[in-house]
Design an enzyme around this catalytic site. Structure first.
Site, PDB file in Angstrom:
ATOM      1  N   SER A 310       0.798  -1.238   0.000  1.00 20.47           N
ATOM      2  CA  SER A 310       0.000   0.000   0.000  1.00 20.47           C
ATOM      3  C   SER A 310       0.818   1.269   0.000  1.00 20.47           C
ATOM      4  O   SER A 310       0.275   2.345  -0.229  1.00 20.47           O
ATOM      5  CB  SER A 310      -0.932  -0.005   1.204  1.00 20.47           C
ATOM      6  N   HIS A 353     -18.926   3.658   1.515  1.00 20.04           N
ATOM      7  CA  HIS A 353     -18.585   4.830   0.715  1.00 20.04           C
ATOM      8  C   HIS A 353     -17.186   5.281   1.030  1.00 20.04           C
ATOM      9  O   HIS A 353     -16.828   5.443   2.179  1.00 20.04           O
ATOM     10  CB  HIS A 353     -19.576   5.977   1.013  1.00 20.04           C
ATOM     11  N   CYS A 364      -7.962   1.779   1.184  1.00 18.32           N
ATOM     12  CA  CYS A 364      -8.938   0.936   0.509  1.00 18.32           C
ATOM     13  C   CYS A 364      -8.387   0.440  -0.824  1.00 18.32           C
ATOM     14  O   CYS A 364      -8.005   1.224  -1.688  1.00 18.32           O
ATOM     15  CB  CYS A 364     -10.231   1.736   0.263  1.00 18.32           C
TER      16      CYS A 364
END
Lengths: 587, 374
Positions: A310, A353, A364
């Site tokens: 990430s 969301h 994410c």
């Protein structure tokens, strides 16, 4: 009659006598005139000895002027050229070395005609006394002194400082090396090797007259050795010590850079070694290090490449913003999984969301699958290369060993390397720093540094730069506002609720960062259940202070599990140490 | 015994030439000893050269003492002296002081001396007397008898000490003197044939009877590299020392091999090497010439001597001196094995100097009295 015989006899004797003298005279003519200069040379090489005076090496300082190495006198037993008829067994027991080994060295001595041959190194004072007392039994045996290194901080910073060793064949053939002997210590690793020519100095020479016992009688000629130049590293040894202390027992690397200059502030690669072991000629210890499974002689910061995981996302985010495929207000919905054809790509959590900001803060995956899809792999590659990934920094402290380039894949790369077309699914994986992508800890630090300074690329240097002398390699043509948005998110990673890097949060300084987890095995299994060698590598990149960064770093803890828990706390302490030390006292 | 009234005519015949050669050679030796033993690290010059000078003075006194009496006196006492000499050799084996692994020395109060040295002269005188007593040439029995008494007996006693070099030199001197008397031709032929046949059989037992260091010397001579730090090293260093002299030498007190101790036995057996390093080929040839003149003079004296005894003694002394010279020079220039023989007149050593002076004194005596005076 008797008288006549006697006269004849004496005449014969007389002629023979003259004949013998003629023969003796011819022999002298042969020795003194025909072979005279040869014998004269032999007599002179008997009595004249050239003693090399090794030049003190330059001292290596850290950025604050703390000496990292000292020169230390060093005793060794050696043998004069032309010494023969030595009782090898007795000498071996005196020097406490293996007889066979000694025999080999003595054999080597027979070839050397000029310099002495080292028999045993690293003698302590007691050894010297003991040998000196029995030296008359071994004609030609002498004790010599030289200088060696004392690495003040032992294993701390050993991968940067490096160590000395006997010159390799290549080093001996170097034109610069004409005045070093095979027994001189020269740099073999780290800056000792990189700046060897500066540090080495110019050896002196002493031509002395000796007697048959090797005792020095008078100095015929003396050429003073010249000390090598000192060098000042960009390293802060205190920071380095703190970092290594925090890493204790772990395997991995840490690179801390100054985003404003490109200087390396600290560089950790663990496990490491004690360079003092190398300079005393303890071959077996060195050999053991080379055999060690944990490979302490590899500089992991430069010679190991890992999937970035990430920590790759901020780069993709910046690329997306600059290319206009992302906007700070783009909202996506994460249901924990992305179906694509027959495959499904998971997220580590159902985020619901997800805004641009939250996508970075909470890392994410789904958001970045989409970002990757919109950018395409070739644009990702271009930006990654702009940020220094997939290319060497050429810092040079690994002594000619290859620095890893890492891999930033592209469609042409795959075609060339694997001969296969690129799949979109691979873009998804690449966008979250998995798959083919791999970077070295140094590259990760460079990337962190360039994010921190809004895209200015400095050459990475290990020597302290004078104020205002920092060079700029290039400045990326990326809007500053894009950097600010991403950096704001990275601040959130550490400082907002739900941020993955909250362990790096510091009351002393505003830290921004990004966690990463490099998968070792595919699939999502709970970290705690895995054997250590299958656990993921934990990444963390960070910079601080957030609004005006003066330090940027990358950390990888091999098999550390999650970046937020294994790597972020180390980053926090290192940053705090650095900031505390360098913050201006309030005026 | 009162001092003899020496005839003034003898004084006119005194052989100043030989004495001059003797003194010049031995003073060259003193200068070289000084240089060879000069210290490098300390400032204290060892007293070898002073002692040597002292011995030379004693030697000169001995020459004049020897010259005072007619050599007939020597002839008369030859056998008595010989028996005395043999007794000394036996005694030294039993009670002598050993030095350097050999029993060669007698302690006589303030100094010690080597009977085998003095014995050299006594032996020659005794052989001379015996040969002069034989009429005609040497036949089987006289030769065999004298070979045992004057050849083998002293040889065995001396190599027992052990001093192989001196023993061999004396044995060879005996045969040389016997040859000068003339030996029956068939005996010589028999001896040569016998030697050729027996020699191969004797090599092994002779080799085995040698002492270790003697074997080493022979091995080292044949192959100096076998034992470079030992005897071979000595030979090698001696050759280096001589060769390093080149044409004109390094100059007096400039030699390095001796004082820096690369050359062993620098002031005794290897003194010529030190000389050759400092004076070069030119100096070496000069000193060779002096020796040659001395030996020629000795031969000339033998030819001019007025009787058989004097003839044989003169040729014997000359030959013995020459043998010492040859063996020493052969050793230092590396063409003969190391046998530890000094060069006469130059090497450091009291007994040797005095003995050689006495020997040459006898030569001078013989030359002085070569004419039958009225």
């Amino acid at each position: 009659m008797n008288r006549d015989y006697f006269v004849r006899f004496t005449y014969t004797v007389m002629y023979s006598l003259v004949g013998v003298f003629v023969l003796l005279g011819l022999r002298l003519y042969y020795m003194q005139i025909l072979k005279g200069s040869e014998y004269r040379e032999a007599a002179d090489s008997n009595r004249v000895r050239v003693v090399m005076l090794s030049a003190p090496r330059g001292i290596i300082y850290d950025r604050n002027g703390t000496p990292l190495v000292m020169n230390r006198p060093y005793f060794y037993a050696s043998i004069l050229p032309g010494s023969k008829g030595i009782d090898v067994k007795a000498l071996a027991s005196l020097l406490e070395i293996d007889e066979v080994k000694l025999q080999q060295r003595l054999k080597k001595e027979e070839k050397a005609s000029f310099n002495t041959t080292v028999l045993k190194e690293g003698l302590n004072f007691q050894d010297v006394q003991r040998i000196e007392a029995r030296r008359s039994d071994f004609p030609g045996l002498i004790i010599e002194t030289s200088l060696t290194r004392n690495y003040v901080y032992n294993e701390v910073g050993s991968h940067i400082i490096g160590y000395l060793g006997k010159p390799t064949k290549v080093q001996l053939q170097d034109e610069y090396s004409e005045d070093i002997t095979p027994d001189t210590f020269v740099g073999q690793w780290g800056v000792e090797e990189l700046y060897d020519k500066n540090l080495r100095g110019i050896p002196g020479k002493q031509i002395v007259e000796v007697d048959a016992l090797g005792r020095q009688l008078k100095v015929l000629e003396y050429i003073k050795p010249e000390m090598g130049s000192n060098i000042t590293l960009s390293i802060d040894i205190e920071l380095q010590s703190v970092a290594e202390e925090l890493f204790k027992g772990k395997t991995g690397a840490l690179v801390a850079l100054s985003p404003n200059t490109g200087e390396v502030l600290a560089l950790v690669s663990l496990p490491s070694f004690d360079p003092n072991d190398f300079v005393m000629g303890i071959d077996s210890d060195k050999w053991a290090l080379l055999q060690d499974k944990s490979k302490p002689l590899i500089n992991r910061a430069l010679q190991s490449a890992y999937p970035p995981g990430s920590i790759f996302k901020p780069l993709v985010a910046i690329a997306g913003l600059q290319e206009g495929v992302l906007t700070p207000d783009l909202d996506l919905f994460c249901n924990g999984e992305l179906e694509y054809g027959r495959w499904s790509f998971g997220c580590w959590k159902r985020h619901g969301h997800v805004s641009f900001h939250k996508a970075l803060v909470e890392s994410c995956d789904l958001y970045f699958y989409e970002s990757g899809k919109r950018l395409g792999i070739d644009r990702i590659e271009r930006y990654a290369k702009d940020f220094g990934l997939g290319q060497r920094t050429n810092l040079g402290i690994i002594a000619g060993s290859q620095e890893r380039e890492g891999v930033i894949p592209s469609t042409s790369w795959k075609q060339k390397q694997l001969g296969k077309p690129w799949f979109l699914g691979e873009t998804f994986v690449s966008a979250i720093g998995q798959g083919y992508v791999s970077v070295t800890p140094m590259q990760a630090a460079v990337m962190a540094s360039m994010i921190a300074n809004n895209g200015v690329k400095h050459p990475i240097v290990i020597l302290k730069q004078k104020d205002g002398e920092a060079q700029v390699e290039k400045s990326l043509n990326i809007k500053k506002e894009h950097f600010l948005v991403v950096k704001n998110a990275l601040y959130g990673v550490v400082n907002e609720a739900g941020g993955t890097g909250s362990a790096a949060r510091s009351p002393l300084v505003s830290v921004a960062g990004k966690t990463g987890t490099a998968q070792v095995v595919r699939g999502r299994i709970k970290t705690e259940l895995l054997k250590e060698e299958f656990r993921d590598h934990a990444w963390f990149i960070a910079f601080a202070p957030y609004d005006n960064p003066s330090i940027a770093l990358s950390i990888i803890v091999e098999h550390g599990g999650h970046g937020g828990s294994a790597a972020a706390p180390i980053a926090k302490k290192v940053i705090e140490t650095y900031i505390m030390k360098n913050s201006q006292p309030p005026s | 015994m009162r001092l003899p009234q020496i005839n003034r005519k003898y004084l006119k015949l005194f052989d100043w030439y030989t004495l001059l050669l003797l003194v010049v050679i031995s003073l060259t030796g003193v200068l070289t000893i000084y240089s060879a033993t000069r210290p490098i690290l300390s400032s204290h010059q060892p007293s070898y050269y002073i002692k040597q000078l002292l011995w030379i003075v004693i030697g000169i006194v001995c020459v004049f003492a020897v010259v005072l009496y007619d050599y007939l006196w020597l002839k008369n006492f030859a056998y008595v002296l010989y028996i005395f000499g043999i007794v000394m050799l036996v005694l030294v084996l039993m009670v002598g002081r050993s030095g350097l692994g050999a029993q060669r020395w007698f302690d006589v109060g303030i100094f010690s001396f080597q009977p085998s040295e003095l014995f050299r002269v006594i032996l020659i005188v005794a052989i001379g007397k015996y040969l002069s007593s034989v009429k005609g040439q040497l036949t089987k029995w006289p030769l065999g008898f004298s070979a045992i008494i004057f050849g083998l007996l002293p040889f065995i006693l001396i190599i027992k000490q052990p001093h192989l070099g001196t023993g061999l030199i004396l044995l060879m001197t005996y045969f040389f003197m016997a040859l000068s008397k003339k030996i029956e031709r068939r005996i010589i032929i028999t001896l040569v044939v016998l030697a050729v046949m027996v020699a191969p059989l004797l090599i092994k037992p002779m080799w085995n009877s040698l002492k270790d260091y003697q074997k080493k010397r022979i091995v080292a001579f044949i192959d100096p590299s076998r034992d470079p730090r030992g005897i071979g090293y000595q030979i090698e260093q001696s050759k280096i020392t001589i060769g390093a002299g080149m044409i004109f030498g390094r100059g007096y007190l400039k030699g390095t091999q001796g004082p820096l101790k690369f050359l062993p036995e620098k002031h005794t057996d290897f003194i010529f090497s030190v000389f050759a390093e400092e004076w070069g080929f030119a100096g070496s040839i000069f000193i060779f010439a002096l020796y040659l003149l001395l030996f020629m003079r000795g031969i000339d004296t033998a030819m001019k001597a007025k009787d058989d005894f004097a003839r044989h003694v003169a040729i014997g002394i000359t030959f013995m001196l020459f043998l010492y010279f040859l063996i020493n020079i052969g050793m230092v220039i590396g063409v003969m094995p190391v046998v530890g023989v000094p060069i006469p007149l130059m090497s450091y050593g009291g007994t040797s100097i005095v003995t050689n002076y006495i020997a040459v004194g006898i030569l001078i005596n013989i030359r002085m009295r070569r004419l039958v005076l009225l």
